[in-house]
Design an enzyme around this catalytic site. Structure first.
Site, PDB file in Angstrom:
ATOM      1  CE  LYS A 182      -2.958   3.447   2.028  1.00  0.00           C
ATOM      2  NZ  LYS A 182      -2.782   4.250   0.786  1.00  0.00           N
TER       3      LYS A 182
ATOM      4  N   GLY B  57      16.026   5.878 -10.390  1.00  0.00           N
ATOM      5  CA  GLY B  57      16.290   4.690 -11.189  1.00  0.00           C
ATOM      6  C   GLY B  57      15.571   3.460 -10.695  1.00  0.00           C
TER       7      GLY B  57
ATOM      8  CG  MET C  32      -1.841  -1.286   1.215  1.00  0.00           C
ATOM      9  SD  MET C  32      -2.942  -1.402   2.652  1.00  0.00           S
ATOM     10  CE  MET C  32      -4.093  -0.062   2.271  1.00  0.00           C
TER      11      MET C  32
ATOM     12  CB  SER D 169      16.328   2.653  -6.667  1.00  0.00           C
ATOM     13  OG  SER D 169      15.442   1.586  -6.960  1.00  0.00           O
TER      14      SER D 169
ATOM     15  CB  THR E  16      10.746   3.842 -11.021  1.00  0.00           C
ATOM     16  OG1 THR E  16      10.562   5.190 -11.438  1.00  0.00           O
ATOM     17  CG2 THR E  16      10.681   2.929 -12.233  1.00  0.00           C
ATOM     18  CB  ALA E  17      12.381  -0.222  -9.063  1.00  0.00           C
ATOM     19  CB  ALA E  18       8.854   1.283  -4.413  1.00  0.00           C
ATOM     20  N   GLY E  19       8.126  -1.488  -5.672  1.00  0.00           N
ATOM     21  CA  GLY E  19       7.488  -2.796  -5.570  1.00  0.00           C
ATOM     22  C   GLY E  19       8.418  -3.923  -5.952  1.00  0.00           C
ATOM     23  CG  ASP E  20       9.974  -4.176  -9.806  1.00  0.00           C
ATOM     24  OD1 ASP E  20       8.960  -4.880  -9.812  1.00  0.00           O
ATOM     25  OD2 ASP E  20      10.250  -3.371 -10.717  1.00  0.00           O
TER      26      ASP E  20
END
Length: 306
Positions: A226, A289, A223, A293, A250-254
């Protein structure tokens, strides 16, 4: 540390990134902004993140016979990733993504899939020997859905634990979910899969329950700023995100998924693994990036010791 090899199967792209004050409206041209060209692709991002977290990673993807593809393969090797199963497509170009990042660190992305769209089940059949009992296989949706379905079934038949990060969001047949060890959607993806408009914790819980009933063993709804909601069919656990000043999401979920699979592979509980992944993604959003990142394991240990 890592108990077995982690298999990541997915896309490899070259990201062309422009930073801008705001996203252009239809027909508008926005002048100014910084340009960067970075390695990306959800599969590659997750493979690099897992390798930097200390995982022994095997990456399966398809690249074009071009400069983008060769540069990507070289970078994977430098990250310590096993590239034995990186396939070269003689007919299609390597994947390319055009990314715009605004002043609020939000992004829009357009992908030209190229060789990624041609990673088919017949390609996977030649590498099934890398699936192992209790071994983790991490998937995303920048390759054909039919290939994702094939991989999930093949890995599960060998006793593997399949984690699907259902990104980017798309329609999926119900048989894809049945028997998955874990699904890790964000709010938008959870909304599409469950039919529940996920806007807060209560709606996220409803969505997670619906997804669980599709046959998924564990659900983690990420989320953003959060935090993340973990559901195992019995208990909901919400893990708050660390407070940071985001520069590029950009790649936080990855990064989250790459760190998550490493922690699980090391025998950590799902809650511990999600907390570890939260720390990694919090660091990632403070940097520009995609692959660039992804933090190294030592950086997370430094944060924990503070």
């Amino acid at each position: 540390m890592s108990r077995s090899k982690i298999v990541v199967i997915g896309s490899s792209n070259t990201d062309m990134v422009v930073r801008t004050s705001h996203f252009p409206e239809k027909g508008e041209t926005v002048l100014g902004g910084e340009f960067m060209m970075n390695p990306g692709g959800k599969g590659a991002n997750q493979a690099v993140a897992a390798a930097r977290m200390g995982g022994e990673v095997v990456f399966v993807c398809k690249i074009g016979k071009d400069v983008f593809g060769s540069q990507s393969a070289e970078l994977f090797e430098k990250e310590g990733i096993d590239v034995s199963y990186v396939l070269v497509d003689e007919e299609n170009h390597s994947g390319v993504a055009l990314i715009t990042v605004d002043a609020n660190a939000e992004n829009t992305i357009v992908v030209a899939s190229g060789a990624n769209a041609h990673l088919f089940p017949k390609d996977i059949s030649s590498v099934e020997s890398i699936f192992s009992p209790e071994g983790f296989v991490l998937l995303q949706l920048e390759i054909p859905v039919e290939t994702v379905r094939y991989i999930a079934a093949a890995a599960k038949s060998k006793g593997g634990k399949v984690i699907l990060n259902p990104a980017p969001a798309c329609e999926l047949p119900d048989e894809v979910f049945s028997g998955l060890y874990m699904l890790t959607p964000n709010e938008k993806e959870a909304s599409m899969i469950s039919g529940v408009n996920v806007q807060d914790l209560d709606s996220a819980k409803k969505a997670a329950e619906i997804i669980y009933k599709k046959g998924v063993e564990h659900v983690i709804v990420t989320m953003g700023a959060k935090g993340a909601l973990v559901f195992d069919g019995l208990e909901y656990v919400f893990i708050e995100a660390q407070k940071v000043v985001a520069v590029d999401t950009t790649a936080a979920g990855d990064v989250f998924n790459g760190a998550l699979v490493v922690a699980l592979n090391e025998g950590k509980s799902i809650i511990e693994a999600a907390e570890f992944a939260n720390k990694a993604s919090a660091i990632a959003v403070t940097r520009l990036g995609a692959q660039a990142s992804a933090p190294y394991r030592g950086e997370i240990m430094e944060e924990v010791s503070k």
